[in-house]
Design an enzyme around this catalytic site. Sequence first.
Site, PDB file in Angstrom:
ATOM      1  N   LYS A 106      35.913  18.414  -1.032  1.00 22.83           N
ATOM      2  CA  LYS A 106      35.203  19.672   0.062  1.00 22.83           C
ATOM      3  C   LYS A 106      35.093  18.989   1.516  1.00 22.83           C
ATOM      4  O   LYS A 106      34.284  18.337   1.613  1.00 22.83           O
ATOM      5  CB  LYS A 106      33.892  20.009  -0.566  1.00 22.83           C
ATOM      6  CG  LYS A 106      33.769  21.696   0.238  1.00 22.83           C
ATOM      7  CD  LYS A 106      32.210  22.226  -0.055  1.00 22.83           C
ATOM      8  CE  LYS A 106      31.059  21.363   0.947  1.00 22.83           C
ATOM      9  NZ  LYS A 106      31.437  21.801   2.345  1.00 22.83           N
ATOM     10  N   GLU A 144      16.936  11.781  13.580  1.00 22.49           N
ATOM     11  CA  GLU A 144      18.300  11.868  13.992  1.00 22.49           C
ATOM     12  C   GLU A 144      18.584  13.062  14.698  1.00 22.49           C
ATOM     13  O   GLU A 144      18.590  14.174  14.159  1.00 22.49           O
ATOM     14  CB  GLU A 144      19.329  11.855  12.833  1.00 22.49           C
ATOM     15  CG  GLU A 144      20.756  11.412  13.323  1.00 22.49           C
ATOM     16  CD  GLU A 144      21.619  11.226  12.152  1.00 22.49           C
ATOM     17  OE1 GLU A 144      21.458  12.004  11.105  1.00 22.49           O
ATOM     18  OE2 GLU A 144      22.623  10.382  12.086  1.00 22.49           O
ATOM     19  N   GLU A 182      26.744   8.177   2.285  1.00 21.06           N
ATOM     20  CA  GLU A 182      26.792   7.446   3.641  1.00 21.06           C
ATOM     21  C   GLU A 182      25.972   8.736   4.498  1.00 21.06           C
ATOM     22  O   GLU A 182      26.558   9.588   4.881  1.00 21.06           O
ATOM     23  CB  GLU A 182      28.053   7.289   4.326  1.00 21.06           C
ATOM     24  CG  GLU A 182      28.079   6.278   5.426  1.00 21.06           C
ATOM     25  CD  GLU A 182      28.625   6.810   6.872  1.00 21.06           C
ATOM     26  OE1 GLU A 182      27.831   6.962   7.606  1.00 21.06           O
ATOM     27  OE2 GLU A 182      29.603   7.173   6.882  1.00 21.06           O
ATOM     28  N   CYS A 240      27.298   8.882  13.122  1.00 22.92           N
ATOM     29  CA  CYS A 240      26.227   8.207  12.142  1.00 22.92           C
ATOM     30  C   CYS A 240      25.590   7.106  13.008  1.00 22.92           C
ATOM     31  O   CYS A 240      24.271   6.935  12.782  1.00 22.92           O
ATOM     32  CB  CYS A 240      26.734   8.293  10.811  1.00 22.92           C
ATOM     33  SG  CYS A 240      27.981   7.133  10.756  1.00 22.92           S
TER      34      CYS A 240
HETATM   35  P1  NAD Z   1      25.254  18.442   6.050  1.00 19.94           P
HETATM   36  O1  NAD Z   1      24.543  17.113   5.350  1.00 19.94           O
HETATM   37  O2  NAD Z   1      24.391  19.784   5.799  1.00 19.94           O
HETATM   38  O3  NAD Z   1      26.717  18.657   5.553  1.00 19.94           O
HETATM   39  C1  NAD Z   1      27.558  17.590   5.301  1.00 19.94           C
HETATM   40  C2  NAD Z   1      28.256  18.177   4.060  1.00 19.94           C
HETATM   41  O4  NAD Z   1      27.596  18.488   2.938  1.00 19.94           O
HETATM   42  C3  NAD Z   1      29.261  19.542   4.465  1.00 19.94           C
HETATM   43  O5  NAD Z   1      30.372  19.461   3.898  1.00 19.94           O
HETATM   44  C4  NAD Z   1      28.473  20.480   3.852  1.00 19.94           C
HETATM   45  O6  NAD Z   1      28.717  21.814   3.426  1.00 19.94           O
HETATM   46  C5  NAD Z   1      27.747  19.634   2.489  1.00 19.94           C
HETATM   47  N1  NAD Z   1      26.707  20.112   2.146  1.00 19.94           N
HETATM   48  C6  NAD Z   1      25.560  20.942   2.401  1.00 19.94           C
HETATM   49  N2  NAD Z   1      24.718  21.211   1.610  1.00 19.94           N
HETATM   50  C7  NAD Z   1      25.175  20.806   0.429  1.00 19.94           C
HETATM   51  C8  NAD Z   1      24.595  20.778  -0.973  1.00 19.94           C
HETATM   52  N3  NAD Z   1      23.503  21.307  -1.279  1.00 19.94           N
HETATM   53  N4  NAD Z   1      25.452  20.205  -1.703  1.00 19.94           N
HETATM   54  C9  NAD Z   1      26.521  19.604  -1.761  1.00 19.94           C
HETATM   55  N5  NAD Z   1      27.214  19.785  -0.345  1.00 19.94           N
HETATM   56  C10 NAD Z   1      26.454  20.099   0.642  1.00 19.94           C
HETATM   57  O7  NAD Z   1      25.159  18.049   7.360  1.00 19.94           O
HETATM   58  P2  NAD Z   1      25.525  18.877   8.622  1.00 19.94           P
HETATM   59  O8  NAD Z   1      24.672  20.282   8.660  1.00 19.94           O
HETATM   60  O9  NAD Z   1      26.952  19.123   8.821  1.00 19.94           O
HETATM   61  O10 NAD Z   1      24.830  18.272   9.876  1.00 19.94           O
HETATM   62  C11 NAD Z   1      23.546  17.953  10.067  1.00 19.94           C
HETATM   63  C12 NAD Z   1      22.972  16.603  10.099  1.00 19.94           C
HETATM   64  O11 NAD Z   1      23.547  15.598   9.179  1.00 19.94           O
HETATM   65  C13 NAD Z   1      23.345  15.972  11.441  1.00 19.94           C
HETATM   66  O12 NAD Z   1      22.671  16.460  12.343  1.00 19.94           O
HETATM   67  C14 NAD Z   1      23.534  14.391  11.221  1.00 19.94           C
HETATM   68  O13 NAD Z   1      22.128  14.203  11.073  1.00 19.94           O
HETATM   69  C15 NAD Z   1      23.830  14.492   9.648  1.00 19.94           C
HETATM   70  N6  NAD Z   1      25.206  14.220   9.724  1.00 19.94           N
HETATM   71  C16 NAD Z   1      25.703  12.904   9.445  1.00 19.94           C
HETATM   72  C17 NAD Z   1      26.902  12.354   9.497  1.00 19.94           C
HETATM   73  C18 NAD Z   1      27.238  10.972   9.421  1.00 19.94           C
HETATM   74  O14 NAD Z   1      28.551  10.631   9.680  1.00 19.94           O
HETATM   75  N7  NAD Z   1      26.410  10.260   8.475  1.00 19.94           N
HETATM   76  C19 NAD Z   1      27.963  13.397   9.517  1.00 19.94           C
HETATM   77  C20 NAD Z   1      27.503  14.556   9.788  1.00 19.94           C
HETATM   78  C21 NAD Z   1      26.225  15.011   9.728  1.00 19.94           C
END
Ligand code: NAD
Length: 491
Positions: free
Chosen positions: A186, A394, A262, A296
């Site tokens: 996804k 973060e 990660e 990240c």
């Molecule tokens: P998120 O963790 O909400 O989303 C990342 C992925 O997880 C997306 O594909 C999202 O649809 C999915 N997701 C969300 N809730 C889920 C659930 N309950 N079950 C399964 N999948 C789910 O992150 P975000 O809202 O896109 O970004 C918010 C914060 O996440 C950022 O501000 C940052 O701190 C962090 N982030 C870190 C990285 C990294 O490279 N480590 C990348 C993106 C975001």
Amino acid sequence: MQTNGSNAQHTGRPDVIEDGLFINGEFVPSKSGKKFDIFNPATEKWSASVYEADVEDVDIAVQAAKDAFPAWSELNALQRGHYLERWAEALEKALPEISYLDAISMGKPAYPDQLAMMIPMIVRFFAAKALDITGESSLNTANFVNISLRQPYGVCGAITPWNAPCMFLAYKASAALITGNTVVLKSSEKAPLSSLVAARCAKEAGIPPGVLNILSGYGRPCGEAIARHMEIRKISFTGSTATGRAIQKASAESNLKSVSLELGGKSPLIVFDDADLSKAVPAAAMSILMNSGQVCNASSRVYVHTAVAEEFLESLKATMTLMGKSGDPLVQGTSRGPQADKLQFERVMSYLDLAKQSGVNVALGGGREGSEGYFIEPTILTNVPEDSRLTKEEIFGPVLVVNTFSDEEDVMKRANATEYGLYASVFTKDVSRALRFAKRLEAGSVAVNCTSPTMAFDMPFGGWKGSGEGREFSRYATDYWTELKSVYLAL
Ligand code: NAD
């Protein structure tokens, strides 16, 4: 938004922007027929709509992956490698499209797009691993020859973030596929378009139907359905720590699937009084400005020795102003775009409001840039209390916290006083001190006299503590996509 003086526009716009779910080798509408919209964060205008995967679509994709698994896992590993080679070729040709679509979804500069350039390299790296997926043998038990086998899990789930959509897709999918698994991935709802190009490339490469399935959709219900699915045996996730916890919980409450995470970071960068500031300053600036701070392993907490603090800060302000020039991500030479979407913009702005309310010193920037698009000024906050949310959390924006120190032991403790442990950097000419810090910093990676080097694919990448578990890249990456089995042969 500042302009960078060039008008050359990126030319990667595809003739057709794919909008279907990629299931069993075909682009199909979602069962519900529902779509969701993507907006360009540089203009706040509509970019595209794509079909939204629901629980039923996840079930269909998992069934396709399950049906494809026996034939795929029984292939000669070199044949799987050959498919990946062909996928890398197709991806390489599609890079302009990938960059364009990311730019109009999440604002990453497209011209050049340094992160996208790594995509074919990553796929080739894993293609070349085909013959390295092996177990071990042992003669250590009398009258036995024992061997261990590395076997694929079966159907695996992958959930990717939006900050470098296809790069995360490339390394999760290639490592999973080369080891003989099939995949349901996804993409992030903020930036699903380029992942659908990667799907088209997989089709062009002849990867058999069902081996790689790519769904556009939200965390709930689509991501959650993957995390809870009883037929998915392993899941790899990159994103926030909060979502990582939710995925681990979903796994615990369903079939205890193997979980690799990660997650985020609040990575410290320590500058000693003997550091070469001509290296430390641009490295600090680049680390927090790249991808507008949405990385990240961005070094988002700087600790600078009091003896060089003033010189460091003055130079950092000038460098961040110069390097932080923002522009239209589709214009040639733009090095910094907006935040990925309204939500990310508001999130970063809420931290800047907090800085103002709590009387923190704003040494640079501190606000919105321009009136159109989700641009934020390169920002430096100084003398921020260690227990402030600004130091602890973060922010995922171009916002750097800079504090001072004078004692080595004290800065070590402060650097490690975080729930995260993804990355840390130390700048010093003293080799012993560099190694003391490399040993004692609680992080999956420690950089000496640099920040985030171009990915070294042969080195494991991942986090300690709240930054996750499991390693991407290196030989450990293929380990984590395989189950281990011990076989005992009595002589
Ligand atoms: P998120 O963790 O909400 O989303 C990342 C992925 O997880 C997306 O594909 C999202 O649809 C999915 N997701 C969300 N809730 C889920 C659930 N309950 N079950 C399964 N999948 C789910 O992150 P975000 O809202 O896109 O970004 C918010 C914060 O996440 C950022 O501000 C940052 O701190 C962090 N982030 C870190 C990285 C990294 O490279 N480590 C990348 C993106 C975001």
